[in-house]
Design an enzyme around this catalytic site. Structure first.
Site, mmCIF file in Angstrom:
data_model
loop_
_atom_site.group_PDB
_atom_site.id
_atom_site.type_symbol
_atom_site.label_atom_id
_atom_site.label_comp_id
_atom_site.label_asym_id
_atom_site.label_seq_id
_atom_site.Cartn_x
_atom_site.Cartn_y
_atom_site.Cartn_z
ATOM 1 C CB ALA A 1 1.404 -14.521 -47.012
ATOM 2 C CG LEU B 1 -6.736 -10.971 -43.599
ATOM 3 C CD1 LEU B 1 -8.336 -10.257 -43.596
ATOM 4 C CD2 LEU B 1 -6.821 -12.484 -43.195
ATOM 5 C CB THR C 1 -4.840 -9.550 -37.963
ATOM 6 O OG1 THR C 1 -5.028 -9.177 -39.329
ATOM 7 C CG2 THR C 1 -6.159 -10.124 -37.328
ATOM 8 C CD GLU D 1 0.110 -6.529 -49.396
ATOM 9 O OE1 GLU D 1 0.396 -5.942 -48.321
ATOM 10 O OE2 GLU D 1 0.055 -7.809 -49.664
HETATM 11 C C1 G6P Z 1 0.437 -12.214 -43.466
HETATM 12 C C2 G6P Z 1 1.159 -11.008 -42.421
HETATM 13 C C3 G6P Z 1 2.230 -11.870 -42.021
HETATM 14 C C4 G6P Z 1 2.256 -13.459 -41.596
HETATM 15 C C5 G6P Z 1 1.763 -14.144 -43.017
HETATM 16 C C6 G6P Z 1 1.819 -15.689 -42.488
HETATM 17 O O1 G6P Z 1 1.210 -12.098 -44.965
HETATM 18 O O2 G6P Z 1 0.988 -10.256 -42.857
HETATM 19 O O3 G6P Z 1 2.789 -11.131 -40.883
HETATM 20 O O4 G6P Z 1 3.476 -13.822 -41.310
HETATM 21 O O5 G6P Z 1 0.660 -13.638 -43.486
HETATM 22 O O6 G6P Z 1 0.511 -15.870 -41.699
HETATM 23 P P1 G6P Z 1 0.336 -17.117 -40.876
HETATM 24 O O7 G6P Z 1 -0.867 -16.867 -40.440
HETATM 25 O O8 G6P Z 1 0.129 -18.309 -41.783
HETATM 26 O O9 G6P Z 1 1.427 -17.511 -39.816
HETATM 27 MG MG MG Z 2 -0.430 -7.117 -44.755
#
Ligand code: G6P
Ligand code: MG
Length: 228
Positions: A121, A14, A21, A175
């Site tokens: 994630a 995402l 983001t 990705e």
């Molecule tokens: C994605 C982003 C990361 C982020 C992770 C957890 O993988 O690329 O930068 O730390 O999600 O996101 P959250 O919103 O759960 O903190």
């Molecule tokens: Mg990413």
């Protein structure tokens, strides 16, 4: 590499693939790194991409030689603080944050009956998809809270194919993070890396930005690899 014609599904990251983001994640971590007295570098910013919230904090502390300085409780407080900063940055986000070409690409996949799933994630991904107006395309999602291992482990992308009822070789994973490309490759899917090709050199196919990501260009790239 498998043939383009064998592909039946697409597994999406995402942040940094569908929406910009990842910039907000970076800003919020940068803010916290400053507060913790850890020097923010480009290398650190790249290493954090795709990595879970707590693992990201651990990487920041390690970069500053502070990995043994805090209790779990303190770390949880800092991680929560980063998330509050992140959510503040997201407050006014709408579909204008969708990266160039991605809305059309996603719509074209639906039109051609490909299956879609989300392998992010981020625990904030339901909220982000809602704000972007893309939630209806991603009914198949992996809940990151159910994962044993984060990216670069293959688990999340393997589950991304599984929820679609597809074999890994029938899927393409998209990705923007090096850790994510490793996860796709480990799961046995075809990896599309979006961003700096040097950082994403392990990807099967590289595009420097999202506007190049079209079904046509993916097919061309896969045909080319097959012929060489
Ligand atoms: C994605 C982003 C990361 C982020 C992770 C957890 O993988 O690329 O930068 O730390 O999600 O996101 P959250 O919103 O759960 O903190
Ligand atoms: Mg990413």
């Amino acid at each position: 590499m498998v043939k383009f014609e064998q592909i039946k599904g697409f597994v999406f990251d995402l942040d940094g693939v569908i929406a910009d983001t990842s910039v907000y994640h970076g800003k919020a971590w940068h803010q916290l790194a400053d507060e913790l007295g850890v020097t923010w570098t480009e290398q650190l910013a790249n290493d954090l991409k795709g990595v879970s919230r707590m693992d990201s904090l651990e990487l920041i502390l390690k970069a500053g030689g502070k990995e043994n300085d805090y209790t779990l409780e303190e770390k949880e407080k800092y991680a929560a603080e980063k998330n509050t900063n992140y959510l503040n940055l997201l407050k006014d986000m709408d579909k204008s944050a969708i990266l160039p070409g991605m809305a059309d690409f996603i719509a074209s996949l639906e039109e051609h009956d490909y299956k879609l799933s989300l392998a992010s994630a981020s625990k904030n991904s339901p909220l982000v998809l809602e704000q972007l107006g893309l939630a209806q395309y991603f009914k198949n999602r992996i809940d990151p809270a159910t994962l044993k291992h984060g990216k670069p482990d293959p688990e999340i992308f393997a589950r991304g194919a599984e929820v679609l009822g597809l074999k890994p070789e029938e899927c393409i994973g998209l990705e923007d993070a090096s850790a994510g490309v490793k996860s796709i490759n480990g799961a046995g899917e075809t990896s599309v890396g979006i961003g700096d090709p040097e950082i994403l050199h392990e990807a099967d196919i590289n595009f420097t930005d999202t506007s190049q990501v079209t079904l046509d260009n993916i097919k061309k790239a896969m045909d080319k690899v097959e012929m060489s």
